[in-house]
Design an enzyme around this catalytic site. Structure first.
Site, short mmCIF file in Angstrom:
data_model
loop_
_atom_site.label_atom_id
_atom_site.label_comp_id
_atom_site.label_asym_id
_atom_site.label_seq_id
_atom_site.Cartn_x
_atom_site.Cartn_y
_atom_site.Cartn_z
CG HIS A 82 1.83 74.80 -3.23
ND1 HIS A 82 0.93 75.15 -4.21
CD2 HIS A 82 1.10 74.35 -2.18
CE1 HIS A 82 -0.30 74.91 -3.76
NE2 HIS A 82 -0.22 74.43 -2.53
CD GLU A 83 2.51 72.29 0.85
OE1 GLU A 83 2.00 72.71 1.91
OE2 GLU A 83 1.82 71.84 -0.08
CB CYS A 102 -4.09 74.37 -3.35
SG CYS A 102 -3.78 74.83 -1.64
#
Length: 117
Positions: free
Chosen positions: A81-82, A39
């Site tokens: 994740h987003e 990330c």
């Protein structure tokens, strides 16, 4: 910024751009998988993160049409994740207790791409 809207933009490995407006994960498979994630919030480490192998996301497309889109495996992982970011959750919070991120140099030494059964 005081605007009640959210957008997740994901670039696939094939170069396609997926735009999800106001996304919400509405369903997920029972089956999970654990892979390394990185990330920009923690650019110097990678962490093993368990994620669902399949999800459904309620969202709007660019013209405002309501949609439900299914994602599997790597795309499901990237979308989760987003979408997590939109709710203030970083991948480190998703890691199993006692598991720590590893430095990028060590991760690169593993030579691992995401693999699925």
């Amino acid at each position: 910024i005081g605007i009640g809207r959210a957008a997740a933009v994901i670039r696939t490995p094939e170069g396609e751009t997926v735009t999800l407006l106001n996304p919400r994960i509405s369903d997920e498979s029972a089956e999970t998988d654990e892979q390394y994630e990185g990330c920009l919030s923690f650019f110097d480490v990678r962490g093993m993160v368990p994620r669902r192998l399949a999800i459904e996301v309620e969202h709007q497309d660019i013209d405002g049409t309501a949609r439900i889109t299914a994602f599997e495996r790597g795309m499901a992982r990237m979308v989760c994740h987003e979408v997590d970011h939109l709710f203030g959750v970083l991948y480190r919070k998703r890691m199993r207790a006692g598991v720590e991120p590893i430095p990028v140099a060590k991760y690169r030494g593993t030579g691992q791409q995401w693999t699925y059964r």
